[in-house]
Design an enzyme around this catalytic site. Sequence first.
Site, PDB file in Angstrom:
ATOM      1  NE  ARG A 423     104.210 129.294  15.513  1.00 59.23           N
ATOM      2  CZ  ARG A 423     104.796 130.405  15.110  1.00 59.23           C
ATOM      3  NH1 ARG A 423     104.761 131.483  15.869  1.00 59.23           N
ATOM      4  NH2 ARG A 423     105.428 130.458  13.962  1.00 59.23           N
ATOM      5  CG  HIS A 424     106.199 124.804  15.753  1.00 53.89           C
ATOM      6  ND1 HIS A 424     107.140 125.804  15.641  1.00 53.89           N
ATOM      7  CD2 HIS A 424     105.341 124.980  14.714  1.00 53.89           C
ATOM      8  CE1 HIS A 424     106.883 126.544  14.583  1.00 53.89           C
ATOM      9  NE2 HIS A 424     105.788 126.071  13.992  1.00 53.89           N
ATOM     10  CG  HIS A 608     101.665 124.086  12.190  1.00 49.64           C
ATOM     11  ND1 HIS A 608     102.974 124.009  11.776  1.00 49.64           N
ATOM     12  CD2 HIS A 608     101.138 122.837  12.021  1.00 49.64           C
ATOM     13  CE1 HIS A 608     103.239 122.774  11.374  1.00 49.64           C
ATOM     14  NE2 HIS A 608     102.137 122.043  11.499  1.00 49.64           N
TER      15      HIS A 608
END
Length: 681
Positions: A423-424, A608
């Site tokens: 995930r970012h 995400h």
Amino acid sequence: MKTGCQLFVRKDHKGCEVGFFLFFSLILSASFPLSVSFSDSLPPSFTPSSRFLSAREEMAVAEAQLYAKVSNKHRGRSTSALLEPLLAKGFPAHIAQKALVATGQKTIEDAVKWLHSHCNDPSLDDPIPQEYALYLCPTGRLHSRLQDFWKESKRQCGRNRAHEVFPHVTLCDFFPCEDQKVELLYDILKRVGDSFSQSFPPSISLTLHASPSYLGFFIDDSQAKVLKDFAMAFSSEASALADCHVKPSLKQFHLTLAHRFYPHHQKTLEQLAKCINPGEPCQWVVALYSRDMRFVHYQRLRALFQYKPQNIDELMINAGDLVYVDPTQQSDVSEGWVIGTSHRTGCRGFLPENYTERAHESDTWVRHREYVFDTASRSFSKAEKEPNVKLNGEAHNLSVSRSVTNALSLQNAALRRGVLVMRHGERVDQVFGKSWLQQCLTADGKYYRADLNFPSSLPRQKDSMKQFECDPPLSCCGVFQSRLIGEALLDQEVTVSYVYSSPALRCVQTAQHVLQGLKLNQKVRIRVEPGLFDWTKWEASRAIPDFMTVGELVEASYNIDTSYRANFPQSSLVPSESYEDYVSRSSAVIKQITTACPSKGVILIVGHGSSLASLTRALAGLPSRGSGDFAQMVRKIPSLGMCFCEEQEEENKWQMVNPPVKTLTHGANAAFNWRNTILED
């Protein structure tokens, strides 16, 4: 001491109100005599049986009668010897007895410490008893080999149901026993153990059995009969003398190695299990364990750090504390928080979820008495000749250690590719809210840094900066986090061969700074793949964000692979897609990515929170979650959360294993105004 109950309301980061009942106690006496009832403070989840709801006077009389009947106390220690000092300190008999049971009736000091830590426990006066189980547990070298298997199977295949409890053979399932009758169980265990000491097998034969959802050792029928007779004898006496409904285990006796695992992990688990020599020297111990029956179906978390409450409805935790969490009560809690009950104090409140990790079910159990079958002279004589070495303070058998090492080296040699889905990092609107851009614009529309956690600058776009509202960048902490993850991957010598990113700016930035930490920013280019974008029902319910183009990203000095042609062009994304369409898109894009990257090394995918499950489960051949469960799961994934899949060359299949680096945990840091705080009267 006075007790009460009050409803507190807190607001989450979205302004939603969350109600919470907080039970509290005001200590009015420094001498700490627990003489006032807590029965009016029962949490809503408690449903005590009617057999325990008699008047307190009747309970006291009954307890006195029962204590008088207890004889032949374990190791010469009578109940009165432990109970009387607690009564002399002013503790009521039933509360003192509860403290003794909760600490295994070992020492007065343990019981007093438990009572003081539970001084604000609203359930302290509840007459709900503990549940007890009788287990046959291996010790010595066999136990060490089983623990090695537990650890390695968890590393390669993830957690399964067997990891919740230590290696054991169940003799009697859990049964309730009133606190004042527990000493009788101790006497029964010793008496039954003495009667079976000569007939207990000098060694127990274990045969490996495997199925698509179970792996374990079965016990030979002739030896199992002795164990069943032992369980029956204990059950019969406990039912008659301690008034307990004890159910002995009469099924095939077994020692579970793995349970409820994914079928494609069966072969790996079997290979690991075959490295265990079931004939290892072992002394068997029958042990009595107890657990709090109120929290049987709760999850257990272990605190990684201390947390001091900021509000009255929050829970104080110390590093190492265990917390019970009811999954059914978490749906209305603010993101990043859970409602838990402390095992150490009995208090209940909110706590930050990222301060915890998942614990095992048996971590909250209490070990009471045990009976050791002295079979050492019959089973250890030959085996003691095996050479041992000390590894990390534990004795290891060289021949078995070599076989485990050889098996693992063969398995590692078969691994050829890995997929690391990430995930970012922390996005700026996650910290400053949806209106973050308005906080950073001057009257003439120019960007300025209103807080040190805002980006130092924003990349140029062809249109208005308002596009960043739908496509926010990383915060400065997010940039640091991403580079830190890259450095950790470099320390672990992880070879990243390909990098794919969602078109969202925060994902591209995360990939860029991870590569900088890996020192690969000049060697590996980022492939922007719109098919990796989040479920559009969440992020693009009305319109797909106007992402920065490849040309704009290159102009902003991002290391983009301009020759890459996306599998899913941005025009193929539709607003408010169905969950089924999102799952289908994710499955297609991960297959296309792995097909396009045949060489060895790790494929890094920055997406995400939803990407971790939608991509890895599809790659490993696992069914997708239901949309409701999926949403609840995604809420728990932190910034830079990771999942890792490895491909087995001999099977051409992927399996999920532990990521190559640890997770990144950090706490919130609120905005600080020195003038308002320091100078304010």
